[in-house]
Design a protein around this motif. Structure first.
Motif, PDB file in Angstrom:
ATOM      1  N   LEU A 297       0.829  -1.205   0.000  1.00 18.19           N
ATOM      2  CA  LEU A 297       0.000   0.000   0.000  1.00 18.19           C
ATOM      3  C   LEU A 297       0.865   1.257   0.000  1.00 18.19           C
ATOM      4  O   LEU A 297       0.577   2.211  -0.724  1.00 18.19           O
ATOM      5  N   GLY A 298       1.931   1.253   0.782  1.00 17.02           N
ATOM      6  CA  GLY A 298       2.834   2.403   0.797  1.00 17.02           C
ATOM      7  C   GLY A 298       3.499   2.633  -0.551  1.00 17.02           C
ATOM      8  O   GLY A 298       3.615   3.772  -1.016  1.00 17.02           O
ATOM      9  N   LYS A 299       3.906   1.561  -1.184  1.00 18.23           N
ATOM     10  CA  LYS A 299       4.514   1.694  -2.515  1.00 18.23           C
ATOM     11  C   LYS A 299       3.483   2.168  -3.535  1.00 18.23           C
ATOM     12  O   LYS A 299       3.781   2.992  -4.394  1.00 18.23           O
ATOM     13  N   TRP A 300       2.254   1.650  -3.445  1.00 18.06           N
ATOM     14  CA  TRP A 300       1.194   2.077  -4.352  1.00 18.06           C
ATOM     15  C   TRP A 300       0.885   3.560  -4.157  1.00 18.06           C
ATOM     16  O   TRP A 300       0.752   4.294  -5.140  1.00 18.06           O
ATOM     17  N   ILE A 301       0.796   4.002  -2.923  1.00 17.64           N
ATOM     18  CA  ILE A 301       0.507   5.412  -2.656  1.00 17.64           C
ATOM     19  C   ILE A 301       1.632   6.296  -3.197  1.00 17.64           C
ATOM     20  O   ILE A 301       1.375   7.354  -3.792  1.00 17.64           O
ATOM     21  N   GLY A 302       2.873   5.873  -3.013  1.00 19.86           N
ATOM     22  CA  GLY A 302       4.003   6.652  -3.529  1.00 19.86           C
ATOM     23  C   GLY A 302       3.989   6.755  -5.045  1.00 19.86           C
ATOM     24  O   GLY A 302       4.144   7.841  -5.609  1.00 19.86           O
ATOM     25  N   LEU A 303       3.795   5.626  -5.719  1.00 18.56           N
ATOM     26  CA  LEU A 303       3.749   5.636  -7.184  1.00 18.56           C
ATOM     27  C   LEU A 303       2.552   6.424  -7.697  1.00 18.56           C
ATOM     28  O   LEU A 303       2.663   7.193  -8.656  1.00 18.56           O
TER      29      LEU A 303
ATOM     30  N   ALA B 218      -4.577   4.858 -11.434  1.00 21.34           N
ATOM     31  CA  ALA B 218      -4.528   4.014 -10.237  1.00 21.34           C
ATOM     32  C   ALA B 218      -4.556   2.540 -10.616  1.00 21.34           C
ATOM     33  O   ALA B 218      -3.847   1.721 -10.018  1.00 21.34           O
ATOM     34  N   ALA B 219      -5.355   2.200 -11.619  1.00 22.97           N
ATOM     35  CA  ALA B 219      -5.406   0.809 -12.078  1.00 22.97           C
ATOM     36  C   ALA B 219      -4.063   0.386 -12.664  1.00 22.97           C
ATOM     37  O   ALA B 219      -3.576  -0.718 -12.389  1.00 22.97           O
ATOM     38  N   TRP B 220      -3.437   1.255 -13.449  1.00 21.74           N
ATOM     39  CA  TRP B 220      -2.142   0.920 -14.032  1.00 21.74           C
ATOM     40  C   TRP B 220      -1.056   0.813 -12.964  1.00 21.74           C
ATOM     41  O   TRP B 220      -0.150  -0.019 -13.085  1.00 21.74           O
ATOM     42  N   VAL B 221      -1.131   1.612 -11.916  1.00 17.72           N
ATOM     43  CA  VAL B 221      -0.158   1.492 -10.821  1.00 17.72           C
ATOM     44  C   VAL B 221      -0.331   0.139 -10.131  1.00 17.72           C
ATOM     45  O   VAL B 221       0.658  -0.518  -9.781  1.00 17.72           O
ATOM     46  N   GLY B 222      -1.573  -0.304  -9.972  1.00 17.95           N
ATOM     47  CA  GLY B 222      -1.811  -1.627  -9.398  1.00 17.95           C
ATOM     48  C   GLY B 222      -1.247  -2.738 -10.267  1.00 17.95           C
ATOM     49  O   GLY B 222      -0.630  -3.684  -9.765  1.00 17.95           O
ATOM     50  N   VAL B 223      -1.439  -2.626 -11.572  1.00 15.18           N
ATOM     51  CA  VAL B 223      -0.878  -3.610 -12.507  1.00 15.18           C
ATOM     52  C   VAL B 223       0.652  -3.594 -12.418  1.00 15.18           C
ATOM     53  O   VAL B 223       1.301  -4.646 -12.418  1.00 15.18           O
ATOM     54  N   THR B 224       1.215  -2.416 -12.320  1.00 17.08           N
ATOM     55  CA  THR B 224       2.669  -2.279 -12.228  1.00 17.08           C
ATOM     56  C   THR B 224       3.214  -2.973 -10.991  1.00 17.08           C
ATOM     57  O   THR B 224       4.224  -3.683 -11.061  1.00 17.08           O
ATOM     58  N   LEU B 225       2.567  -2.774  -9.854  1.00 13.86           N
ATOM     59  CA  LEU B 225       3.027  -3.433  -8.640  1.00 13.86           C
ATOM     60  C   LEU B 225       2.870  -4.946  -8.733  1.00 13.86           C
ATOM     61  O   LEU B 225       3.721  -5.689  -8.243  1.00 13.86           O
ATOM     62  N   PHE B 226       1.803  -5.406  -9.358  1.00 13.02           N
ATOM     63  CA  PHE B 226       1.632  -6.842  -9.547  1.00 13.02           C
ATOM     64  C   PHE B 226       2.761  -7.409 -10.394  1.00 13.02           C
ATOM     65  O   PHE B 226       3.347  -8.437 -10.055  1.00 13.02           O
ATOM     66  N   ILE B 227       3.080  -6.734 -11.486  1.00 10.43           N
ATOM     67  CA  ILE B 227       4.154  -7.206 -12.365  1.00 10.43           C
ATOM     68  C   ILE B 227       5.482  -7.201 -11.620  1.00 10.43           C
ATOM     69  O   ILE B 227       6.259  -8.148 -11.701  1.00 10.43           O
ATOM     70  N   SER B 228       5.738  -6.136 -10.896  1.00  9.99           N
ATOM     71  CA  SER B 228       7.000  -6.024 -10.179  1.00  9.99           C
ATOM     72  C   SER B 228       7.131  -7.103  -9.100  1.00  9.99           C
ATOM     73  O   SER B 228       8.225  -7.612  -8.859  1.00  9.99           O
ATOM     74  N   SER B 229       6.027  -7.455  -8.450  1.00 11.72           N
ATOM     75  CA  SER B 229       6.102  -8.481  -7.412  1.00 11.72           C
ATOM     76  C   SER B 229       6.131  -9.889  -7.998  1.00 11.72           C
ATOM     77  O   SER B 229       6.569 -10.826  -7.338  1.00 11.72           O
ATOM     78  N   TRP B 230       5.686 -10.024  -9.222  1.00 16.27           N
ATOM     79  CA  TRP B 230       5.652 -11.343  -9.862  1.00 16.27           C
ATOM     80  C   TRP B 230       7.056 -11.807 -10.259  1.00 16.27           C
ATOM     81  O   TRP B 230       7.373 -12.990 -10.166  1.00 16.27           O
TER      82      TRP B 230
END
Length: 173
Positions: free
Chosen positions: A49-55, A100-112
């Protein structure tokens, strides 16, 4: 003007979001700093959540400065009405939601992925798949596979194509 802004954001915003965050978690995992972060007394959800808020904050700043100030200048020069200002505000809010949706996708990709190199390749792949041409082709192939010889039943085909197009973030935006 909004059509031009929409076209511009439709191409640039996903790329900006993916470039901002593709290495967020994968880069930290690769460098070893993610293990230090995970050793802190925080849950994984709080870290994400912190990373998502920052991005999202960085992306929000870019959207508000670019479209907000640019749109305000255009509105002031054209003598637009209050309805035009409301339309601009709605457009900016929709763009923020899409970002916001693209930031969520980005975090998913980065964590994958485990490494930054593979994370950037995954980000480019997701952007390519979500692009209009590729998604439309995949949607058509899905409908063709499901309906086959009954393809000429246009009512069913049209409803399926609408459903598959709504699953694409870019088409929904």
């Amino acid at each position: 003007t909004l059509n031009l802004m929409d076209t511009f954001s439709g191409f640039i915003l996903p790329i900006l979001a993916l470039m901002l965050g593709f290495g967020t978690i994968a880069g930290e995992r690769e460098s070893g700093s993610l293990a230090l972060l995970m050793a802190q007394p925080m849950r994984r959800g709080e870290i994400i959540l912190g990373k998502w808020i920052g991005l999202f904050g960085v992306l929000t700043t870019a959207i508000l400065v670019g479209f907000g100030i640019g749109g305000a200048v255009v509105l002031s020069r054209t003598g637009a009405s209050g309805a035009d200002a409301n339309t601009l505000v709605i457009f900016i809010i929709e763009t923020l939601a899409w970002g916001a949706a693209w930031v969520g996708v980005t975090l998913f990709i980065s964590s994958w992925f485990n490494r930054r190199g593979t994370a950037i390749a995954g980000a480019i792949g997701i952007w390519f798949i979500m692009s209009s041409l590729v998604w439309s082709l995949l949607s058509f192939l899905l409908v063709l596979t499901l309906f086959g010889h009954r393809l000429f039943n246009l009512y069913k085909v049209a409803s399926w194509l609408i459903i598959t197009q709504c699953l694409n973030m870019n088409a929904a935006y």
